[in-house]
Design a protein around this motif. Structure first.
Motif, PDB file in Angstrom:
ATOM      1  N   ASN A 186     -37.732  40.078  30.145  1.00  0.00           N
ATOM      2  CA  ASN A 186     -37.659  38.953  31.080  1.00  0.00           C
ATOM      3  C   ASN A 186     -38.533  37.789  30.627  1.00  0.00           C
ATOM      4  OD1 ASN A 186     -35.806  40.093  32.845  1.00  0.00           O
ATOM      5  ND2 ASN A 186     -37.381  41.083  34.086  1.00  0.00           N
ATOM      6  N   GLU A 187     -39.691  38.114  30.084  1.00  0.00           N
ATOM      7  CA  GLU A 187     -40.586  37.061  29.592  1.00  0.00           C
ATOM      8  C   GLU A 187     -39.980  36.355  28.378  1.00  0.00           C
ATOM      9  OE1 GLU A 187     -44.338  38.882  28.799  1.00  0.00           O
ATOM     10  OE2 GLU A 187     -44.878  39.107  30.919  1.00  0.00           O
TER      11      GLU A 187
ATOM     12  N   ARG B 140     -40.041  44.078  31.530  1.00  0.00           N
ATOM     13  CA  ARG B 140     -40.965  42.954  31.714  1.00  0.00           C
ATOM     14  C   ARG B 140     -41.018  42.082  30.460  1.00  0.00           C
ATOM     15  NH1 ARG B 140     -45.788  41.862  30.114  1.00  0.00           N
ATOM     16  NH2 ARG B 140     -46.139  43.967  29.272  1.00  0.00           N
ATOM     17  N   GLN B 141     -41.134  42.706  29.311  1.00  0.00           N
ATOM     18  CA  GLN B 141     -41.182  41.946  28.060  1.00  0.00           C
ATOM     19  C   GLN B 141     -39.892  41.162  27.823  1.00  0.00           C
ATOM     20  OE1 GLN B 141     -41.935  45.307  25.497  1.00  0.00           O
ATOM     21  NE2 GLN B 141     -44.128  44.820  25.270  1.00  0.00           N
TER      22      GLN B 141
ATOM     23  N   ASP C 207     -33.626  49.405  34.801  1.00  0.00           N
ATOM     24  CA  ASP C 207     -34.277  48.827  35.984  1.00  0.00           C
ATOM     25  C   ASP C 207     -34.448  49.900  37.055  1.00  0.00           C
ATOM     26  OD1 ASP C 207     -35.150  47.343  38.122  1.00  0.00           O
ATOM     27  OD2 ASP C 207     -33.599  45.810  37.975  1.00  0.00           O
TER      28      ASP C 207
ATOM     29  N   SER D 175     -39.579  46.309  26.781  1.00  0.00           N
ATOM     30  CA  SER D 175     -39.559  46.773  28.167  1.00  0.00           C
ATOM     31  C   SER D 175     -38.851  45.718  29.009  1.00  0.00           C
ATOM     32  CB  SER D 175     -40.982  46.966  28.685  1.00  0.00           C
ATOM     33  OG  SER D 175     -41.639  45.709  28.800  1.00  0.00           O
TER      34      SER D 175
END
Length: 675
Positions: free
Chosen positions: A365-366, A362-363, A273, A360
């Motif tokens: 978290n999704e 973002r990936q 992060d 990643s």
């Protein structure tokens, strides 16, 4: 802009504050996935609305439902104050008693954006270490504290202020419990539902007890861990040119970079992060940052050669870093890492505590929000890869330890090769840092004592540093060599603490000390307040990760081998004993460090105001707070604890502890068991 007076006036209802939603300028907690049924969702909404008069329900209900469905929890963002959250000087808090003002100051520090990991979600550290469950609770607590007298105690149920109840002036001003769940229902899945319903909360350790002091709170212990790891594994405390590789630069793990430099080694810390990485670099805790694995390898080689201390933050996944270090060894025969560990938040592996190498941020978290089952499988695959690389580097000569963050526990659950042949329930292929490094320190009575100067003046902190250093020098002259080494380490720490600029948030200091040192430092600071050398009261406290504060079979009590490692009498007794021996506030938590359902831990805060009453409280409470854990460790068979408690009994005629008799002839057991 709101004021302290305003946020201590209760819930703003006429009119309601504007709903500004989430602030995009600060980091936010990952989305939670409680998987509520329609009936449970209805109950969560009903529970949240009970903080407000029914005249506001039609306005608040739709936005609370939106928060629940979008974020997995009702945080009540509308009621987040616009006032900058920080540890204001104690005299600025509107209140009737200084004890209440001290608690208010410590709460505000836990929610300071410079300190807190996810301030708008009321998370101080560890990904889910809550101060409160929602902003209505915060505002009610501040109101109660501003109105309370010294004949009242604030009772806290998992973030919820149950109210002010009559009590003695000698009683604690606040009693806090977090996550006290019937044992058969203390599972992680049950927790997610209970937190979403607003009926329970994970307070971590010093998050929910209002005693966090920023990453400095762990940097001293991390420095001692690295230093003693060098002594144990490398045969030297001269760590120049030695390389320590680990992960995590968030709330607690952010200490690793600073600790590595103070210990004199090369610290390479991976962090996925960018926000905490950038924060630690801007705060001066991290010397360099790179997103290149090749640059990491180059800087490690340069620093090993020059023997220059370095803290290097790698913006990327720790698994990639371990695998690149292994590749370098396989290609060149060079083992570039001497010491290794991990401080990702694996107590919370599937809700943002660990990011798998395949995705990643973002990936990840999704996926954790849309397909929790698939995310779990990806995390476990990543853990298996991580352990495989660590095992190969360990076979080549690296020394690895578990940092008590449930890394080995979750890796084992993922099917990674971490089992120890013939090991007990708390043993793995690699030791925990308590089993090999810090456990003996606890058994000697040393642990993370701390204090906060409520004036907010750095000069007060400098005065208290000098007081502590001088006292340690005096005590050191009359102790044995084993204890003297601990005093030398701590004198080195306190003498250099100022120059390392470790204050983030409140003017606070941490210092590993034993019972004698804690009591004498507290009494000397109290005298300094009385005679004006220190301008305002001082809060003394400690991390829950201490001699007596925590029962945790995979961390604090992992070196207890009499079968009682999974028992929690010590932590509960400590909470109760601190309460009636003079603490200003006390707390008891389920979870912390290793995770929900895995730990029982507690803490305290005690206000020194220069009075004789404060001195008497400090003498009585600090003695118990250390001796309780030393006595338990002695009874479990630890020889260091036996010697320590014997010495303490000689110094205090009122202390009488049941001492164990060891079985000197193992043949007696063999003969009896054969019958």
């Amino acid at each position: 802009m709101s004021t302290l007076q305003e946020i201590c006036s209760g819930l703003p209802l006429d009119p309601l504050p504007q709903n500004r939603g989430r602030d995009p300028s600060v980091p936010h907690a990952p989305l939670r996935t409680p998987n509520l049924t329609p009936e449970e969702e209805r109950l969560a909404l009903k529970n949240a609305l009970r903080y407000f008069p029914s005249s506001h329900h039609a306005t608040l209900a739709p936005e609370f439902v939106q928060e629940l469905r979008e974020f997995g929890h009702i945080y009540m963002y509308r009621f987040c104050p616009t006032l900058r959250m920080k540890a204001y000087p104690i005299g600025e808090f509107p209140c009737r008693t200084g004890q209440a003002a001290a608690i208010m100051l410590m709460i505000m520090n836990n929610l300071d954006p410079a300190v807190a990991q996810f301030p708008q979600e009321l998370v101080t550290y560890g990904g889910n270490g809550q101060v409160f469950s929602n902003w209505a609770q915060f505002r009610l607590v501040m109101q109660y504290l501003s109105e309370m007298s010294e004949e009242q105690t604030l009772v806290m149920y998992s973030g919820h202020p149950m109210g002010l109840f009559p009590s003695l002036s000698s009683s604690p001003r606040a009693i806090i419990t977090n996550g006290m769940v019937i044992p058969n229902y203390s599972t992680k899945d049950q927790y997610e539902k209970m937190f979403a319903l607003g009926v329970s909360m994970y307070g971590q350790m010093t998050a929910g007890s209002y005693c966090y002091i920023g990453p400095q709170g762990i940097v001293h212990g991390t420095m001692l861990t690295v230093l003693n790891a060098g002594r144990r594994y490398l045969g030297s405390d001269d760590l120049r040119g030695r390389v320590f590789v680990t992960s995590g630069l968030g709330g607690m793990s952010g200490a690793q970079a600073k600790a590595a430099v103070i210990a004199g080694c090369v610290g390479v810390i991976a962090e996925v992060d960018e926000a905490p990485l950038r924060k630690r670099h801007e705060q001066g805790w991290l010397m360099e940052v790179t997103s290149s694995l090749e640059h990491c390898i180059q800087r490690i080689k340069e620093s090993k050669k020059s023997k220059s201390p370095l803290s290097l933050g790698y913006h990327g996944n720790i698994v990639d870093l371990w695998e690149r270090l292994l590749l370098e060894h396989e290609r060149t025969g060079q083992l570039l890492v001497d010491l290794g560990s991990d401080q990702t938040s694996l107590h919370n592996p599937y809700n943002g505590g660990y990011y798998p190498v395949q995705l990643s941020v973002r990936q990840a978290n999704e996926l954790m929000a849309t397909d929790p089952g698939r995310f779990r499988a990806v995390v476990q695959e990543s853990l298996r890869r991580q352990v495989k690389a660590i095992n190969s580097l360990s076979d080549a000569g690296m020394f690895f330890w578990d940092y008590g963050n449930a890394f080995l526990l979750e890796a084992q659950r993922a099917g990674a090769d971490v089992s120890k042949s013939g090991g007990g329930a708390t043993e793995f292929r690699y030791p925990s840092y308590v089993q090999h490094i810090m456990g003996d320190i606890f058994s000697l009575g040393f642990g993370p004592f701390r204090w906060v100067c409520t004036s907010g003046d750095p000069q007060d902190l400098a005065v208290t540093d000098d007081i502590a250093a001088s006292l340690l020098e005096e005590i050191k002259a009359n102790v044995n060599d084993r204890i003297k080494q601990q005093y030398n380490d701590n004198i080195r720490w306190i003498r250099e603490a100022g120059k390392h600029k470790m204050v983030v948030g409140s003017q606070a200091r941490i210092l590993y000390s034993d019972q004698k040192g804690r009591i004498q430092i507290a009494l000397a600071i109290n005298r300094a307040i009385a005679d004006g050398r220190v301008k305002a009261p001082v809060v003394i406290s400690r991390d829950h990760h201490d001699v007596s504060g925590t029962d945790s079979p995979f961390r604090e009590t992992s070196n207890v081998y009499d079968g009682s490692a999974f028992c929690a009498d010590m932590a509960v007794q400590n909470f109760v004993g601190d309460a009636f021996r003079g603490a200003t506030w006390v707390s008891l938590h389920n979870g912390g460090g290793v995770g929900w359902g895995e730990v029982m831990n507690g803490g305290f805060g005690l206000l020194l105001d220069g009075s004789e009453d404060a001195a008497q409280r400090a003498r009585m409470m600090l003695g118990w707070d250390v001796s309780n854990g030393v006595a338990r460790r002695c009874w479990s068979g630890n020889t260091h604890a036996y010697e320590t408690i014997e010495q303490t009994m000689q110094e205090n005629s009122l202390l009488r502890v049941t001492l164990p008799f060891s079985v000197e002839d193992e043949e007696v057991l063999e003969k009896a068991l054969k019958k």
